[in-house]
Design a protein around this motif. Structure first.
Motif, PDB file in Angstrom:
ATOM      1  N   LYS A   5       0.863  -1.190   0.000  1.00 51.37           N
ATOM      2  CA  LYS A   5       0.000   0.000   0.000  1.00 51.37           C
ATOM      3  C   LYS A   5       0.893   1.230   0.000  1.00 51.37           C
ATOM      4  O   LYS A   5       1.680   1.458   0.932  1.00 51.37           O
ATOM      5  N   GLY A  44      -3.164   5.066  -1.916  1.00 54.97           N
ATOM      6  CA  GLY A  44      -4.158   5.911  -1.267  1.00 54.97           C
ATOM      7  C   GLY A  44      -4.499   7.099  -2.165  1.00 54.97           C
ATOM      8  O   GLY A  44      -3.904   7.281  -3.238  1.00 54.97           O
ATOM      9  N   ALA A  45      -5.440   7.911  -1.697  1.00 57.63           N
ATOM     10  CA  ALA A  45      -5.899   9.042  -2.496  1.00 57.63           C
ATOM     11  C   ALA A  45      -5.217  10.345  -2.073  1.00 57.63           C
ATOM     12  O   ALA A  45      -5.151  11.293  -2.849  1.00 57.63           O
ATOM     13  N   GLY A  46      -4.734  10.387  -0.836  1.00 50.52           N
ATOM     14  CA  GLY A  46      -4.075  11.594  -0.337  1.00 50.52           C
ATOM     15  C   GLY A  46      -4.942  12.826  -0.577  1.00 50.52           C
ATOM     16  O   GLY A  46      -6.177  12.768  -0.513  1.00 50.52           O
ATOM     17  N   GLY A  49      -7.988  12.834  -3.133  1.00 51.66           N
ATOM     18  CA  GLY A  49      -9.313  12.276  -2.863  1.00 51.66           C
ATOM     19  C   GLY A  49      -9.945  12.834  -1.607  1.00 51.66           C
ATOM     20  O   GLY A  49     -11.104  13.233  -1.604  1.00 51.66           O
ATOM     21  N   ALA A  53     -13.498  14.938  -1.423  1.00 51.72           N
ATOM     22  CA  ALA A  53     -14.552  14.082  -0.843  1.00 51.72           C
ATOM     23  C   ALA A  53     -15.127  14.730   0.410  1.00 51.72           C
ATOM     24  O   ALA A  53     -16.331  14.702   0.654  1.00 51.72           O
ATOM     25  N   THR A  74     -13.944  13.875  -7.536  1.00 53.69           N
ATOM     26  CA  THR A  74     -13.094  13.018  -6.702  1.00 53.69           C
ATOM     27  C   THR A  74     -12.562  11.844  -7.524  1.00 53.69           C
ATOM     28  O   THR A  74     -11.368  11.538  -7.495  1.00 53.69           O
ATOM     29  N   VAL A  78      -8.601  11.124  -8.332  1.00 55.34           N
ATOM     30  CA  VAL A  78      -7.811   9.930  -7.958  1.00 55.34           C
ATOM     31  C   VAL A  78      -7.288   9.207  -9.199  1.00 55.34           C
ATOM     32  O   VAL A  78      -6.210   8.601  -9.179  1.00 55.34           O
ATOM     33  N   GLY A 134      -7.749   3.843  -3.578  1.00 64.98           N
ATOM     34  CA  GLY A 134      -8.941   4.299  -2.872  1.00 64.98           C
ATOM     35  C   GLY A 134      -9.756   5.192  -3.804  1.00 64.98           C
ATOM     36  O   GLY A 134      -9.181   5.985  -4.548  1.00 64.98           O
ATOM     37  N   ASP A 135     -11.092   5.065  -3.741  1.00 57.28           N
ATOM     38  CA  ASP A 135     -11.932   5.802  -4.704  1.00 57.28           C
ATOM     39  C   ASP A 135     -13.367   5.902  -4.173  1.00 57.28           C
ATOM     40  O   ASP A 135     -13.684   5.324  -3.139  1.00 57.28           O
ATOM     41  N   ILE A 146     -17.214   6.006   0.059  1.00 63.07           N
ATOM     42  CA  ILE A 146     -15.760   6.041  -0.173  1.00 63.07           C
ATOM     43  C   ILE A 146     -15.203   4.660   0.157  1.00 63.07           C
ATOM     44  O   ILE A 146     -15.451   4.120   1.237  1.00 63.07           O
ATOM     45  N   CYS A 147     -14.451   4.112  -0.769  1.00 61.53           N
ATOM     46  CA  CYS A 147     -13.769   2.848  -0.487  1.00 61.53           C
ATOM     47  C   CYS A 147     -12.290   3.159  -0.297  1.00 61.53           C
ATOM     48  O   CYS A 147     -11.619   3.669  -1.196  1.00 61.53           O
ATOM     49  N   ASP A 150      -7.085   0.832   1.890  1.00 55.04           N
ATOM     50  CA  ASP A 150      -6.783  -0.154   2.945  1.00 55.04           C
ATOM     51  C   ASP A 150      -7.778  -1.319   2.914  1.00 55.04           C
ATOM     52  O   ASP A 150      -7.412  -2.465   3.174  1.00 55.04           O
ATOM     53  N   VAL A 207     -11.218  11.088   5.158  1.00 52.17           N
ATOM     54  CA  VAL A 207     -12.618  10.673   5.201  1.00 52.17           C
ATOM     55  C   VAL A 207     -12.783   9.165   5.381  1.00 52.17           C
ATOM     56  O   VAL A 207     -13.893   8.680   5.499  1.00 52.17           O
ATOM     57  N   THR A 208     -11.678   8.418   5.389  1.00 48.68           N
ATOM     58  CA  THR A 208     -11.825   6.971   5.550  1.00 48.68           C
ATOM     59  C   THR A 208     -11.376   6.477   6.918  1.00 48.68           C
ATOM     60  O   THR A 208     -11.230   5.283   7.126  1.00 48.68           O
TER      61      THR A 208
HETATM   62  O1  IP8 Z   1      -6.552   7.177   0.902  1.00 52.40           O
HETATM   63  C1  IP8 Z   1      -9.576   7.141   0.077  1.00 52.40           C
HETATM   64  O2  IP8 Z   1      -8.629   6.116  -0.031  1.00 52.40           O
HETATM   65  P1  IP8 Z   1      -7.440   5.990   1.057  1.00 52.40           P
HETATM   66  C2  IP8 Z   1     -10.346   7.380  -1.215  1.00 52.40           C
HETATM   67  O3  IP8 Z   1      -6.745   4.707   0.743  1.00 52.40           O
HETATM   68  C3  IP8 Z   1     -10.986   8.707  -1.332  1.00 52.40           C
HETATM   69  O4  IP8 Z   1      -8.093   5.938   2.405  1.00 52.40           O
HETATM   70  C4  IP8 Z   1     -11.702   8.988  -2.571  1.00 52.40           C
HETATM   71  C5  IP8 Z   1     -10.950   9.637  -0.435  1.00 52.40           C
END
Ligand code: IP8
Length: 256
Positions: A5, A44-46, A49, A53, A74, A78, A134-135, A146-147, A150, A207-208
């Motif tokens: 990851k 990740g989306a950093g 995303g 979001a 969003t 990503v 992540g998306d 939001i998925c 992780d 947001v996750t």
């Molecule tokens: O950065 C989050 O994915 P993560 C995805 O792996 C969005 O938690 C769109 C915020």
């Protein structure tokens, strides 16, 4: 096979929307390539995303039509980050395929309801590196959710039983409390699942669920017998060291 990851906090500047850290991505992919291992990558989306979001409150699901623009924005952003990662994989001659979560995951009330990993199976068996991220995805109760990357890592780990799972982050590993808040936080080098802390929320917009959710996921993977490593991607050579079993600073959560 190793599941990796690439944390959004390493490959982007999490405080500035759409700010990519190209040099870091380049070095990390180079370290991954040099290790000579076979792997699956999730990133990740950093700030690509989490910031849009949050602005459109996408984690609350579809409440009003104006959020549809946020969904579009969003996802678009990503994908831009993903195409940068794919470009670097191409540069280092790592044949890869990008697999969008929108096409293989459906959620229900923020939890993954169905996931189809057959494209990952196909890619890996022909020697392609699958890359996901992540998306936003469709959610049968909330319209969309939001998925997190992780969550995808968790499912890949449970399905493929990799040799190890490596989370590349902007910290040296796991501490007994948030090192960004507490200067005397204790570093955990080799740790059993039962001794992992329940982490506080990370300080930036996420947001996750930030570090708390990550630790839960790490516990679930390690409980399935798979060693999980958390390593600082900002420090040169550490990712290479973890991938090749060399002695470097990192946390190892012992699979049991
Ligand atoms: O950065 C989050 O994915 P993560 C995805 O792996 C969005 O938690 C769109 C915020």
């Amino acid at each position: 096979m190793i599941v990796i990851k690439l944390g959004g906090s390493v490959i982007t500047d999490k405080r500035t929307e759409g700010k990519i850290r190209k040099r870091i991505i380049d070095r990390l992919i180079w370290e991954i390539k040099k290790s000579g291992e076979k792997f699956s990558i999730v990133h990740g989306a950093g700030s690509f995303g989490h910031i849009p979001a949050e602005r459109y409150q996408l984690h609350r699901g579809l409440k009003e039509r104006s959020q549809l623009e946020g969904f579009h924005l969003t996802h678009h952003s990503v994908r831009l980050l993903n195409s940068e990662v794919m470009k670097v994989l191409l540069k280092y001659h790592i044949p890869s395929v990008s697999i969008s979560p929108l096409c293989f995951i459906e959620m229900r009330d923020r939890r993954i309801e169905s996931i189809d990993l057959s494209k990952f199976d196909k890619a890996l068996s022909m020697g392609l590196t699958p890359v996901s991220f992540g998306d936003v995805v469709f959610d049968s109760k909330r319209g969309f959710s939001i998925c997190s990357g992780d969550d995808i890592v968790l499912h890949l780990a449970l399905h493929f039983k990799p040799d190890k799972v490596v989370f590349i982050m902007d910290e040296d590993g796991i501490f007994d409390r948030d090192p960004k808040k507490y200067r005397n936080a204790k570093f955990l080098k080799d740790v059993r699942v039962d001794d992992l802390p329940s982490a506080e929320k990370s300080s930036y917009i996420d947001v996750t669920g930030g570090m708390r959710k990550k630790i839960d996921i790490i516990k679930r993977i390690a409980n399935d017998g798979i060693d999980v490593y958390v390593v600082n991607g900002n420090k040169i050579g550490r990712v290479y060291g973890v991938l090749t079993g060399k002695k470097v600073k990192r946390t190892r959560v012992i699979g049991c």
